[in-house]
Enzyme design. Sequence first.
Site, PDB file in Angstrom:
ATOM      1  NE  ARG A 176      -0.578  -1.604  -0.081  1.00  0.00           N
ATOM      2  CZ  ARG A 176      -0.668  -2.445   0.052  1.00  0.00           C
ATOM      3  NH1 ARG A 176      -1.188  -3.084   1.030  1.00  0.00           N
ATOM      4  NH2 ARG A 176       0.046  -3.545  -0.522  1.00  0.00           N
ATOM      5  CB  SER A 213      -0.254   5.342  -3.394  1.00  0.00           C
ATOM      6  OG  SER A 213       0.766   5.297  -4.308  1.00  0.00           O
ATOM      7  CG  ASP A 214       2.096  -0.723  -1.325  1.00  0.00           C
ATOM      8  OD1 ASP A 214       3.351  -0.417  -1.759  1.00  0.00           O
ATOM      9  OD2 ASP A 214       1.644  -1.730  -0.450  1.00  0.00           O
ATOM     10  CB  CYS A 215       5.191   0.940  -5.161  1.00  0.00           C
ATOM     11  SG  CYS A 215       6.329   1.950  -3.883  1.00  0.00           S
TER      12      CYS A 215
END
Length: 781
Positions: free
Chosen positions: A23, A322-324
């Site tokens: 991500r 990771s995406d936030c």
Amino acid sequence: MAKLSFISILALALCCLSSAKAREIHTTESPIDDSPFNLTTSYSYVCHPSRFSELGLDIKKYAYCDSSLPYHIRVKDLIDRMTLEEKVQQIGDTAKGVPRIGLPKYEWWSEALHGVSNVGQQGSKASFFDDVVPGATSFPMVILTAASFNETLWKTIGQVVSTEARAMHNVGHAGLSFWSPNINVVRDPRWGRALETPGEDPFVVGRYAANYVRGLQDVEGTENVTDLNSRPLKVAACCKHYAAYDVDNWLGVVRETFDARVREQDMIETFVKPFEMCVKEGDVTSVMCSYNRINGIPACADRRLLKDTIRGEWDLHGYIVSDCDSIEVMRDRHKWLNDDAEDAVSQALKAGLDLDCGSFYSDYGANAVTQGKVREADIDEALRNLYFVLMRLGFFDGSPKFDNLSKDHICSQDHINLAIEAAREGIVLLKNENQTLPLDSQKIKTIAVVGPHANATDAMIGNYAGVPCRFTAPIDGFQQYGKVTYATGCQGVVCKNDTMIYPAVRAALNADATVIVAGLDLSIEAESLDREDLLLPGYQTELINQVATRSRGPVILVIMSAGGVDITFAKNHPNISAILWAGYPGEEGGHGIADVVFGAYNPGGRLPLTWHKNEYVDMLPMTSMPLRPIYSLGYPGRTYKFFNGSTVYPFGYGLSYTTFNYSLAATKRSLDIKLNKYQHCRQINYTDAAFQPSYGSETILIYWSPPSEIRDAQIKELVAFNKVFVQAGHSAKVKFNLNACKSLRYVDYKGYSLLASGRHTIAVGDNILSFPFSINYEVSE
Ligand SMILES: *[C@@H]1O[C@H](CO)[C@@H](O)[C@H](O)[C@H]1NC(C)=O
Ligand SMILES: *[C@@H]1O[C@H](CO)[C@@H](O)[C@H](O)[C@H]1NC(C)=O
Ligand SMILES: *[C@@H]1O[C@H](CO)[C@@H](O)[C@H](O)[C@H]1NC(C)=O
Ligand SMILES: *[C@@H]1O[C@H](CO)[C@@H](O)[C@H](O)[C@H]1NC(C)=O
Ligand SMILES: *[C@@H]1O[C@H](CO)[C@@H](O)[C@H](O)[C@H]1NC(C)=O
Ligand SMILES: *[C@@H]1O[C@H](CO)[C@@H](O)[C@H](O)[C@H]1NC(C)=O
Ligand SMILES: *[C@@H]1O[C@H](CO)[C@@H](O)[C@H](O)[C@H]1NC(C)=O
Ligand SMILES: *[C@@H]1O[C@H](CO)[C@@H](O)[C@H](O)[C@H]1NC(C)=O
Ligand SMILES: *[C@@H]1O[C@H](CO)[C@@H](O)[C@H](O)[C@H]1NC(C)=O
Ligand SMILES: *[C@@H]1O[C@H](CO)[C@@H](O)[C@H](O)[C@H]1NC(C)=O
Ligand SMILES: *[C@@H]1O[C@H](CO)[C@@H](O)[C@H](O)[C@H]1NC(C)=O
């Protein structure tokens, strides 16, 4: 030896087959800190003896600062000094540091999609602008840069962006790790983030990724060092969002809860391919996993996609982020396995997610270990992956090669010139009736520049932007060529009513030529905002029609957008002589557009995605993931590879002021492969294609079509491309080497990569030239 020829596909596991997930990542060093370790203002790197003595520490006792030791020893020393509580504070995007051992804070999140951006952790000031650094060069949005099909340009922009990033870093205004580029394939024309990406073709997207990443990361002369885990980095890049992420917010379906139902065939062939190229060809230091689930499993918790594929199969040298807030999303939105926070953290760590953009790792990591849900060794592994990257960036030891870059290297004339060049190279000429363009500035003295984007500024730099050095709006660009009269015709692109149309008509009535600059902006297509139709918003069509009908001189329509717009009415309009697509052309967009219209630059851009008719979106929901048609539901195929209907403009479309004449030079037409009992694949090279054009820059697209007997195969697939410049009356010979295992690979429904025997087709452009190519197998007993 028996000689056999197969009509059907010979099932060989040839190239790589895999899938994986990742991500978003955002990184940046946080130069300004409320801790005592205000690092970059006093010291540009960690292991500075006086910095340590100011902290009351003896640097000689800290092996992690001993630059004579290999990175793995130094990294181990650093990690071994930390308590569990301290460790978990370092695996969120805002790594807190450990003052007791001289380790400062570091903010991993910065962005540099098309120039250094201030998007990210603005609260903790990862990358920012102020009086000291008022702006940075803002290049076109990636969708336009991709349209140049010029790999050198892609890499050069990356080099300029990283130079500006390093210069900003040196004055405490940027980090060293950037969560760019965005390399998701534009599977559906409605997707709101198309502007950030290189378009709908996985191969083009992958080549863009590899080039831009190398431009950002590579330190000249060290690209090929043998130990890639210690290869120096200019800045660290990140390919995102892994994977099958391309629904943002469509009729209430949002990315945080979307479960992409994806077949292995599409994963390998489309969704994962650019990431594989980014890691293997770009040697990127980071991959970001996405919010969505894939076949039920959150991307950031899928060990097969993360640890097994990115790190295992592709051999990532770096970290997975990771995406936030993805871990929080896993618990609260996906409600994955009814996890509590510690479960979610454990699953992500075990899957191979090294860095949490968010605070879940830091808040719950220690508990997860004490509850026995994950081992401390898994946290150590994540830290190792992160500190190797910081070592390579010179965070600990400095980077003599870049430490002397100063503010003078930001927004330099060379960099601004490259922004102009990028806008020019990407612009696509879609229509040019009667060779109306280029306009002759000797004859055209007054120019009406009208439409909602006639004075576009912020709209030209799209999203993930910073503060640009300056703007050259369309009206500014045309002022170099004649007297400009200006009227917007609408209030904003939404263009809610027709009350402002008449002033635009009046301007057109009185000018020698009229340029209408229309299209979309972030209020129509953006992150968290997918489109519902492919039309121009509001009264824009009315505006264009009225101006075109009444204009005294030739009418040129310029569309700013990322996704395709159904402008069939303008394509067919007898009084609209020319149409240009200018993407979102960056801070110098007006410069590039005017140069193309007046012939200072001969356009050579090609559409990086299909421009569909509006009815396309009524034929299938955005949430349907398969690329191939679904006959039972009446869904058409997706992208030029699988959609056989008519379009407004096809993928790869683009005109020039020049006519090019192609001819084929020597070309191999068949391939005989001898297979020993255990031999499954052979590397091969083939083809020479040459053409004799007259002048200008031309994009050469090479397509492959598999044997027509294969069911559900792609109609065609781009397997090579090149952008060349040819002088008037001259010819150029352009050579393409194709590796059959890579370029002629058919991915079957189970995800196996096959090299089919039989009659393949190789074509140049849309059948400018084509020839059959046969693959024959010989199997020995
Ligand atoms: C960091 O140092 C600079 C220069 O010494 C100072 O101006 C700034 O206020 C410091 N930042 C913090 C948050 O202490
Ligand atoms: C590194 O290798 C690539 C591909 O093998 C080559 O094109 C490039 O010139 C090499 N770079 C250096 C600095 O040796
Ligand atoms: C910075 O220093 C390096 C060597 O230390 C040198 O190669 C480079 O040209 C210098 N750059 C600038 C912009 O002065
Ligand atoms: C164009 O836009 C800029 C920035 O918004 C503004 O300052 C300027 O006045 C506008 N120009 C005209 C002619 O309206
Ligand atoms: C037209 O739209 C503008 C901007 O949305 C608005 O200010 C204006 O009142 C509208 N005029 C009419 C007649 O609806
Ligand atoms: C095209 O322009 C001519 C001459 O200005 C005008 O008479 C005609 O109506 C226009 N056609 C359309 C379809 O607007
Ligand atoms: C192109 O030229 C033809 C013949 O002169 C004319 O009928 C037509 O209107 C022209 N089209 C445009 C768009 O200028
Ligand atoms: C496109 O494919 C569908 C399904 O195979 C077929 O029914 C249709 O005739 C094709 N259309 C064209 C224009 O080839
Ligand atoms: C294009 O090239 C072919 C083969 O070289 C030649 O026969 C043909 O005349 C050329 N056409 C033009 C328009 O130059
Ligand atoms: C394929 O091309 C590469 C680069 O041109 C060359 O090094 C290699 O020997 C070729 N391989 C074969 C099998 O011809
Ligand atoms: C490709 O981009 C480079 C870098 O901007 C430029 O120098 C070159 O002329 C471009 N090539 C073509 C064919 O436009």
